[in-house]
Scaffold this motif. Structure first.
Motif, short mmCIF file in Angstrom:
data_model
loop_
_atom_site.label_atom_id
_atom_site.label_comp_id
_atom_site.label_asym_id
_atom_site.label_seq_id
_atom_site.Cartn_x
_atom_site.Cartn_y
_atom_site.Cartn_z
N PRO A 230 1.36 11.87 -30.67
CA PRO A 230 2.25 12.63 -31.55
C PRO A 230 1.44 13.64 -32.35
O PRO A 230 0.28 13.41 -32.67
N GLU A 231 2.06 14.75 -32.66
CA GLU A 231 1.38 15.79 -33.44
C GLU A 231 1.72 15.65 -34.92
O GLU A 231 2.80 15.18 -35.28
N VAL A 232 0.77 16.06 -35.76
CA VAL A 232 0.98 16.03 -37.21
C VAL A 232 2.24 16.82 -37.54
O VAL A 232 2.46 17.91 -37.02
N GLY A 233 3.09 16.20 -38.37
CA GLY A 233 4.33 16.84 -38.79
C GLY A 233 5.52 16.50 -37.91
O GLY A 233 6.63 16.93 -38.19
N TYR A 234 5.29 15.72 -36.87
CA TYR A 234 6.37 15.32 -35.96
C TYR A 234 6.57 13.81 -36.00
O TYR A 234 5.66 13.06 -36.36
N PRO A 235 7.76 13.34 -35.60
CA PRO A 235 8.02 11.89 -35.62
C PRO A 235 7.10 11.12 -34.67
O PRO A 235 6.70 11.65 -33.63
N VAL A 236 6.81 9.90 -35.05
CA VAL A 236 6.03 9.00 -34.19
C VAL A 236 6.99 8.07 -33.45
O VAL A 236 8.10 7.82 -33.93
N PRO A 237 6.58 7.56 -32.30
CA PRO A 237 7.44 6.63 -31.57
C PRO A 237 7.68 5.35 -32.37
O PRO A 237 6.78 4.82 -33.03
N ASP A 238 8.90 4.86 -32.31
CA ASP A 238 9.27 3.61 -32.97
C ASP A 238 8.78 2.43 -32.13
O ASP A 238 8.57 2.56 -30.92
N PHE A 239 8.60 1.30 -32.74
CA PHE A 239 8.29 0.06 -32.02
C PHE A 239 8.76 -1.12 -32.83
O PHE A 239 8.98 -1.03 -34.03
N GLU A 240 8.93 -2.24 -32.14
CA GLU A 240 9.24 -3.51 -32.79
C GLU A 240 8.52 -4.61 -32.02
O GLU A 240 8.65 -4.71 -30.80
N PHE A 241 7.75 -5.42 -32.73
CA PHE A 241 7.00 -6.53 -32.15
C PHE A 241 7.14 -7.75 -33.04
O PHE A 241 7.42 -7.63 -34.23
N THR A 242 6.84 -8.89 -32.48
CA THR A 242 6.62 -10.09 -33.26
C THR A 242 5.12 -10.20 -33.44
O THR A 242 4.37 -10.23 -32.46
N ALA A 243 4.67 -10.23 -34.68
CA ALA A 243 3.24 -10.31 -34.98
C ALA A 243 2.71 -11.70 -34.61
O ALA A 243 3.47 -12.65 -34.44
N LEU A 244 1.41 -11.79 -34.49
CA LEU A 244 0.78 -13.07 -34.16
C LEU A 244 1.06 -14.13 -35.21
O LEU A 244 1.07 -15.31 -34.90
N ASP A 245 1.36 -13.71 -36.45
CA ASP A 245 1.69 -14.68 -37.50
C ASP A 245 3.18 -15.01 -37.54
O ASP A 245 3.64 -15.74 -38.41
N GLY A 246 3.97 -14.41 -36.61
CA GLY A 246 5.40 -14.70 -36.53
C GLY A 246 6.28 -13.72 -37.27
O GLY A 246 7.50 -13.74 -37.14
N SER A 247 5.70 -12.83 -38.08
CA SER A 247 6.49 -11.84 -38.80
C SER A 247 6.93 -10.73 -37.84
O SER A 247 6.43 -10.62 -36.73
N THR A 248 7.86 -9.91 -38.32
CA THR A 248 8.37 -8.82 -37.50
C THR A 248 7.65 -7.53 -37.87
O THR A 248 7.50 -7.21 -39.06
N MET A 249 7.22 -6.80 -36.87
CA MET A 249 6.59 -5.49 -37.05
C MET A 249 7.59 -4.46 -36.51
O MET A 249 7.72 -4.31 -35.31
N ASN A 250 8.29 -3.80 -37.42
CA ASN A 250 9.31 -2.85 -37.01
C ASN A 250 9.06 -1.53 -37.74
O ASN A 250 9.36 -1.40 -38.92
N LEU A 251 8.51 -0.58 -37.01
CA LEU A 251 8.18 0.70 -37.64
C LEU A 251 9.42 1.39 -38.17
O LEU A 251 9.41 1.94 -39.27
N GLY A 252 10.52 1.36 -37.43
CA GLY A 252 11.75 2.03 -37.85
C GLY A 252 12.34 1.47 -39.13
O GLY A 252 13.04 2.18 -39.85
N ALA A 253 12.05 0.21 -39.44
CA ALA A 253 12.59 -0.41 -40.65
C ALA A 253 11.77 -0.06 -41.89
O ALA A 253 12.10 -0.48 -42.99
N GLN A 254 10.70 0.71 -41.72
CA GLN A 254 9.81 1.03 -42.85
C GLN A 254 10.14 2.36 -43.49
O GLN A 254 9.31 2.93 -44.19
N ASN A 255 11.35 2.87 -43.28
CA ASN A 255 11.73 4.15 -43.90
C ASN A 255 11.46 4.11 -45.39
O ASN A 255 11.79 3.14 -46.07
#
Length: 185
Positions: free
Chosen positions: A46-71
């Motif tokens: 991705p280029e500076v100033g443009y959106p980055v790709p979203d992702f969602e994972f389950t972390a190794l500690d069991g928590s959720t990693m959701n880039l889109g939810a970090q608005n």
């Protein structure tokens, strides 16, 4: 005088030897693998100033990693690997920076690149990494981000746009400067 019987082949028909058949099969397999490698290779970062790709994972500690939810939060995404010497160099700086900014609207995510769960977890334990981290076994997120090696770190602004992309190890000062810039936008 007797002559042995011979089997006549029709004109123009010649049997393929097993060696030719094996060679053709190998060539076909190589062609398919090359096509897959090109299709599955990294996209452009991705280029500076443009959106980055979203992702969602389950972390190794069991928590959720959701880039889109970090608005509304600044997000730091670090691609690392347990076998990567420069990743080992930057691990402490990333963790220190995370601890400094975690209560200021900043989220860190670690994504292990071409690594096994157990080795990634051992790396995180060794460096006392406390921010959510995962292993992307498909490496889809690395392809989406155009990652060509590790470490690579992306700083994402509150608006979901890329603020900075670091190729190679990042220092605490470099990362803090970009986080401050993103927090003040």
């Amino acid at each position: 005088m007797e002559t042995p019987e011979t089997t006549e082949q029709e004109p123009g028909s010649r049997g393929l030897s097993p060696a030719w058949m094996a060679g053709g099969a190998i060539a076909l397999i190589v062609a398919v693998l090359l096509i897959y490698a090109v299709a599955a290779g990294p996209s452009e970062a991705p280029e500076v100033g443009y959106p980055v790709p979203d992702f969602e994972f389950t972390a190794l500690d069991g928590s959720t990693m959701n880039l889109g939810a970090q608005n509304g939060e600044v997000v730091v995404v670090n691609f690392f690997a347990s076998w990567c010497a420069p990743c080992r160099e930057e691990a402490a700086a990333l963790e220190q920076t995370w601890r400094e900014y975690q209560d200021q609207g900043v989220q860190f995510y670690g994504i292990a690149y071409k690594d096994a769960d157990s080795k990634a977890q051992a790396f995180l334990d060794e460096f006392d990494v406390t921010y959510p981290s995962t292993v992307d076994t498909s490496n889809r997120s690395a392809r989406d981000y155009g990652v060509t090696g590790v470490p690579e770190t992306f700083v994402v602004g509150r608006d979901g746009l890329l603020v900075r992309h670091f190729l190679g190890p990042v220092t605490r000062d470099q990362l803090s400067l970009e986080i401050e810039r993103a927090l003040n936008q």
